[in-house]
Design a protein around this motif. Structure first.
Motif, PDB file in Angstrom:
ATOM      1  N   PHE A 115       0.934  -1.135   0.164  1.00 42.32           N
ATOM      2  CA  PHE A 115       0.034   0.086   0.050  1.00 42.32           C
ATOM      3  C   PHE A 115       0.975   1.082   0.023  1.00 42.32           C
ATOM      4  CE2 PHE A 115      -1.729   3.402   2.925  1.00 42.32           C
ATOM      5  CZ  PHE A 115      -3.003   3.911   1.849  1.00 42.32           C
ATOM      6  N   ARG A 161      -2.324   6.913   4.994  1.00 39.97           N
ATOM      7  CA  ARG A 161      -3.545   6.497   5.690  1.00 39.97           C
ATOM      8  C   ARG A 161      -4.731   6.362   4.578  1.00 39.97           C
ATOM      9  NH1 ARG A 161      -0.874   4.008   9.172  1.00 39.97           N
ATOM     10  NH2 ARG A 161      -0.669   4.771  11.136  1.00 39.97           N
ATOM     11  N   GLU A 162      -5.741   5.659   4.703  1.00 45.03           N
ATOM     12  CA  GLU A 162      -6.769   5.461   3.749  1.00 45.03           C
ATOM     13  C   GLU A 162      -7.923   6.950   4.257  1.00 45.03           C
ATOM     14  OE1 GLU A 162      -9.045   1.925   4.100  1.00 45.03           O
ATOM     15  OE2 GLU A 162      -8.101   1.547   6.018  1.00 45.03           O
ATOM     16  N   GLU A 163      -8.769   6.953   3.304  1.00 45.09           N
ATOM     17  CA  GLU A 163      -9.608   8.034   3.487  1.00 45.09           C
ATOM     18  C   GLU A 163     -10.476   8.026   4.938  1.00 45.09           C
ATOM     19  OE1 GLU A 163     -12.613   8.442   0.518  1.00 45.09           O
ATOM     20  OE2 GLU A 163     -13.370   5.944   0.750  1.00 45.09           O
ATOM     21  N   GLN A 164     -10.521   7.025   5.477  1.00 38.79           N
ATOM     22  CA  GLN A 164     -11.471   6.975   6.832  1.00 38.79           C
ATOM     23  C   GLN A 164     -10.786   7.780   7.975  1.00 38.79           C
ATOM     24  OE1 GLN A 164     -11.199   2.567   7.531  1.00 38.79           O
ATOM     25  NE2 GLN A 164     -10.533   2.963   9.570  1.00 38.79           N
ATOM     26  N   SER A 186      -8.960   7.076  -0.833  1.00 40.48           N
ATOM     27  CA  SER A 186      -9.720   6.424  -1.206  1.00 40.48           C
ATOM     28  C   SER A 186      -9.409   5.273  -0.004  1.00 40.48           C
ATOM     29  CB  SER A 186      -9.091   5.408  -2.571  1.00 40.48           C
ATOM     30  OG  SER A 186      -8.048   5.051  -2.398  1.00 40.48           O
ATOM     31  N   THR A 187     -10.014   3.880  -0.082  1.00 42.12           N
ATOM     32  CA  THR A 187      -9.720   2.997   0.894  1.00 42.12           C
ATOM     33  C   THR A 187      -8.709   2.118   0.651  1.00 42.12           C
ATOM     34  OG1 THR A 187     -11.161   1.320  -0.368  1.00 42.12           O
ATOM     35  CG2 THR A 187     -12.406   2.755   1.275  1.00 42.12           C
ATOM     36  N   LYS A 188      -7.905   1.526   1.473  1.00 48.07           N
ATOM     37  CA  LYS A 188      -6.942   0.674   1.118  1.00 48.07           C
ATOM     38  C   LYS A 188      -6.931  -0.144   0.208  1.00 48.07           C
ATOM     39  CE  LYS A 188      -3.829   0.105   4.476  1.00 48.07           C
ATOM     40  NZ  LYS A 188      -3.074  -0.519   5.808  1.00 48.07           N
ATOM     41  N   LYS A 189      -8.407  -0.780   0.131  1.00 48.15           N
ATOM     42  CA  LYS A 189      -8.624  -1.958  -0.855  1.00 48.15           C
ATOM     43  C   LYS A 189      -8.743  -1.444  -2.441  1.00 48.15           C
ATOM     44  CE  LYS A 189     -11.085  -5.456   1.813  1.00 48.15           C
ATOM     45  NZ  LYS A 189     -12.562  -5.986   1.887  1.00 48.15           N
ATOM     46  N   VAL A 216      -7.184   1.282  -3.511  1.00 46.71           N
ATOM     47  CA  VAL A 216      -5.819   2.287  -3.724  1.00 46.71           C
ATOM     48  C   VAL A 216      -5.711   2.530  -5.138  1.00 46.71           C
ATOM     49  CG1 VAL A 216      -4.229   0.654  -3.399  1.00 46.71           C
ATOM     50  CG2 VAL A 216      -3.721   2.903  -2.740  1.00 46.71           C
ATOM     51  N   ALA A 252      -7.203   5.523  -6.259  1.00 49.27           N
ATOM     52  CA  ALA A 252      -6.759   6.847  -5.617  1.00 49.27           C
ATOM     53  C   ALA A 252      -6.341   7.889  -6.898  1.00 49.27           C
ATOM     54  CB  ALA A 252      -5.931   6.552  -4.665  1.00 49.27           C
TER      55      ALA A 252
END
Length: 197
Positions: A10, A66-69, A110-113, A115, A118
């Motif tokens: 990631f 880090r992801e968007e959360q 975006s989320t990590k899944k 990516v 993004a």
């Protein structure tokens, strides 16, 4: 080990596809290609992920994405301890060994899944770690296992950072609020930022 590999892939993806063109290129920083064994060594021993050149200046960098959360957070985190690691030599984490000049912290859109979808960063900052560690050495920033969730300005001119524990027990870390660094010490603490202030 799978988590480490997932995290590493990631981070590598975000570094290559987003950070290089959207952050470092804008600053005129060019990545220095290191021998693979040396790159691994300075990552493990000195907390250095990448080395850059800008004219005659060499800069070492640690990155964390880090992801968007995590977009609601205004701090960056430094890994502190890994007391449950079976190897005693690994109990002290990046806080104790980090020799990187700068810390690039970014939250992607975006989320990590997902990516690969993004497009950029919701926010990012390049923090001058040498200045942060000077503040830690002088106790202007201090770490306290006070059971709080966020850091706070105390006594009007110091930042108290709580120790936070990962739910899986793998390690602890502490947050430092980027806006507090700027509020107390001005823009000298940051090389560049977007979205944090």
């Amino acid at each position: 080990m799978a988590n480490y590999k997932n995290d590493r892939s990631f981070t590598d993806f975000v570094h290559k596809r987003l950070a290089l063109p959207l952050i470092y290129k804008q600053l005129g920083w060019q990545e220095v290609q290191l021998r693979e064994d040396y790159a691994k060594y300075i990552d493990m021993m000195d907390g250095i992920d990448y080395v850059f050149r800008n004219d005659n200046k060499i800069m070492s960098v640690q990155e964390r994405f880090r992801e968007e959360q995590y977009k609601g957070y205004s701090d960056f985190t430094i890994r502190y301890r890994r007391d449950d690691n079976k190897f005693k030599s690994r109990h002290e984490s990046e806080y104790y060994k980090m020799k990187a000049h700068y810390f690039t912290y970014g939250i992607i859109d975006s989320t990590k899944k997902e990516v690969k979808n993004a497009k950029g960063f919701i926010k990012y900052a390049i923090i001058d770690l040498r200045k942060v560690y000077e503040k830690i050495d002088s106790k202007a920033i201090f770490i306290s296992d006070n059971k709080k969730n966020t850091c706070e300005i105390v006594e009007g001119n110091r930042i108290q950072c709580p120790v936070k524990y990962n739910t899986d027990g793998s390690s602890s870390f502490f947050p430092i609020d980027i806006s507090y660094l700027v509020k107390l010490w001005g823009n000298e603490m940051l090389v560049d930022q977007y979205g944090f202030l």
